[in-house]
Design a protein around this motif. Structure first.
Motif, PDB file in Angstrom:
ATOM      1  N   LEU A 229      37.059  45.736  25.594  1.00  0.00           N
ATOM      2  CA  LEU A 229      37.284  46.546  26.787  1.00  0.00           C
ATOM      3  C   LEU A 229      37.726  47.964  26.443  1.00  0.00           C
ATOM      4  CD1 LEU A 229      39.000  44.155  29.378  1.00  0.00           C
ATOM      5  CD2 LEU A 229      36.685  45.086  29.420  1.00  0.00           C
TER       6      LEU A 229
ATOM      7  N   PHE B 107      34.671  49.934  25.492  1.00  0.00           N
ATOM      8  CA  PHE B 107      33.859  50.214  26.675  1.00  0.00           C
ATOM      9  C   PHE B 107      34.471  51.345  27.497  1.00  0.00           C
ATOM     10  CE2 PHE B 107      33.054  49.183  31.221  1.00  0.00           C
ATOM     11  CZ  PHE B 107      31.686  49.444  31.240  1.00  0.00           C
ATOM     12  N   ILE B 108      35.774  51.279  27.695  1.00  0.00           N
ATOM     13  CA  ILE B 108      36.478  52.300  28.469  1.00  0.00           C
ATOM     14  C   ILE B 108      36.408  53.649  27.771  1.00  0.00           C
ATOM     15  CG2 ILE B 108      38.796  53.017  29.172  1.00  0.00           C
ATOM     16  CD1 ILE B 108      39.303  50.002  29.793  1.00  0.00           C
TER      17      ILE B 108
ATOM     18  N   LEU C 100      38.747  51.201  33.447  1.00  0.00           N
ATOM     19  CA  LEU C 100      37.534  50.494  33.866  1.00  0.00           C
ATOM     20  C   LEU C 100      36.846  51.203  35.023  1.00  0.00           C
ATOM     21  CD1 LEU C 100      38.577  46.741  33.646  1.00  0.00           C
ATOM     22  CD2 LEU C 100      36.648  47.807  32.459  1.00  0.00           C
TER      23      LEU C 100
ATOM     24  N   LEU D 240      45.453  44.849  31.994  1.00  0.00           N
ATOM     25  CA  LEU D 240      44.103  45.263  32.358  1.00  0.00           C
ATOM     26  C   LEU D 240      44.131  46.729  32.768  1.00  0.00           C
ATOM     27  CD1 LEU D 240      41.158  44.369  32.816  1.00  0.00           C
ATOM     28  CD2 LEU D 240      41.773  43.850  35.190  1.00  0.00           C
TER      29      LEU D 240
ATOM     30  N   GLU E 103      29.615  41.050  22.544  1.00  0.00           N
ATOM     31  CA  GLU E 103      30.777  41.469  23.325  1.00  0.00           C
ATOM     32  C   GLU E 103      31.256  42.851  22.900  1.00  0.00           C
ATOM     33  OE1 GLU E 103      35.247  39.959  24.700  1.00  0.00           O
ATOM     34  OE2 GLU E 103      33.839  38.559  23.747  1.00  0.00           O
TER      35      GLU E 103
ATOM     36  N   LEU F 123      28.732  42.824  32.913  1.00  0.00           N
ATOM     37  CA  LEU F 123      30.143  42.707  33.241  1.00  0.00           C
ATOM     38  C   LEU F 123      30.338  41.307  33.822  1.00  0.00           C
ATOM     39  CD1 LEU F 123      32.388  45.304  34.991  1.00  0.00           C
ATOM     40  CD2 LEU F 123      32.260  43.001  35.913  1.00  0.00           C
TER      41      LEU F 123
ATOM     42  N   ASP G 150      39.709  37.443  35.019  1.00  0.00           N
ATOM     43  CA  ASP G 150      39.501  38.169  33.760  1.00  0.00           C
ATOM     44  C   ASP G 150      38.098  38.758  33.743  1.00  0.00           C
ATOM     45  OD1 ASP G 150      40.141  39.236  31.336  1.00  0.00           O
ATOM     46  OD2 ASP G 150      40.175  37.335  30.247  1.00  0.00           O
TER      47      ASP G 150
ATOM     48  N   THR H  76      34.961  40.417  30.982  1.00  0.00           N
ATOM     49  CA  THR H  76      34.442  40.736  29.660  1.00  0.00           C
ATOM     50  C   THR H  76      33.191  41.588  29.820  1.00  0.00           C
ATOM     51  OG1 THR H  76      33.130  38.704  29.571  1.00  0.00           O
ATOM     52  CG2 THR H  76      35.324  38.629  28.580  1.00  0.00           C
ATOM     53  N   ILE H  77      32.902  42.377  28.793  1.00  0.00           N
ATOM     54  CA  ILE H  77      31.722  43.235  28.771  1.00  0.00           C
ATOM     55  C   ILE H  77      30.891  42.863  27.557  1.00  0.00           C
ATOM     56  CG2 ILE H  77      30.855  45.607  28.731  1.00  0.00           C
ATOM     57  CD1 ILE H  77      32.552  45.166  31.148  1.00  0.00           C
TER      58      ILE H  77
ATOM     59  N   THR I 235      42.929  49.139  34.672  1.00  0.00           N
ATOM     60  CA  THR I 235      42.070  49.292  35.835  1.00  0.00           C
ATOM     61  C   THR I 235      41.547  50.718  35.968  1.00  0.00           C
ATOM     62  OG1 THR I 235      44.010  49.660  37.240  1.00  0.00           O
ATOM     63  CG2 THR I 235      43.176  47.430  37.081  1.00  0.00           C
TER      64      THR I 235
END
Length: 203
Positions: free
Chosen positions: A173, A176-177, A16, A11, A170, A60, A160, A162-163, A13
């Motif tokens: 990630l 999105f990032i 995000l 992940l 969906e 989110l 977990d 999801t976006i 972080t």
């Protein structure tokens, strides 16, 4: 919680956190039975080329939620101690809506350390165990706008994330990032697409 914990299971972080910075919190919908919390946001994002999207709302969704804690309080300048208001998991969304779309200020939301939590964990409106999941990750954010003496802090332990778009599609990630990283890179370069009244200009 160790802020690098997310890197151990893939992940991102840090990515995000960048993608969520200065986003607007529109609402929160809990589903305790499914151990899930959905947070409605408007985020700062840019495509690879062209103008920013006209609709930058996303959901989110945190799954494997094990615990949710929040503190809604008010402290005027002449108050010796803050007044803590009671809340429940089911009324948390109403409290967030009461801020009329507050920004997610700061840069640490996912797997932050306990420095913020230490300031308000003795001033809880509620602290609810949702499931027996281990709660590997956490999300922490605040709502406080203008001269309003109220402040809301929320911490959610989860497994977990999801976006999805507001239409339910969906968003990977990584995608999105990347959109958030492009926005902040453009902001630092004084790109006119990022000149917004509620976001400070680059230093």
């Amino acid at each position: 919680m160790d802020a690098t914990r997310g890197l151990l299971d893939g992940l991102d972080t840090a990515g995000l956190n960048t993608a969520l910075a200065e986003g607007t919190c529109l609402g929160l919908v809990p589903d305790a039975e499914a151990a899930r919390v959905r947070i409605e946001l408007e985020v700062l994002t840019l495509p690879t080329d062209g103008p920013p999207p006209t609709d930058h709302r996303v959901d989110l969704t945190l799954t494997g939620v094990s615990r949710v804690a929040a503190s809604l309080r008010m402290q005027r300048w002449d108050d010796a101690e803050p007044k803590v208001f009671p809340l429940t998991l089911d009324t948390l969304g109403e409290a967030i809506a009461g801020f009329g779309g507050g920004a997610l200020h700061g840069w640490d939301f996912i797997d932050a350390d306990d420095s913020g939590w230490a300031l308000w964990r003795e001033l809880l409106s509620f602290d609810t165990t949702v499931s027996a999941e281990p709660g590997t990750h956490l999300l922490e954010f605040s709502q406080q706008e203008g001269i309003d003496p109220r402040e809301l802090d929320v911490r959610i332990w989860f497994e977990d994330v999801t976006i999805t778009t507001s239409a339910g599609t969906e968003i990977p990630l990584a995608e999105f990032i990347a959109g958030g990283a492009r926005w902040w890179k453009a902001h630092d370069a004084c790109d006119p697409r990022t000149m917004l009244p509620d976001v400070a200009p680059p230093m």
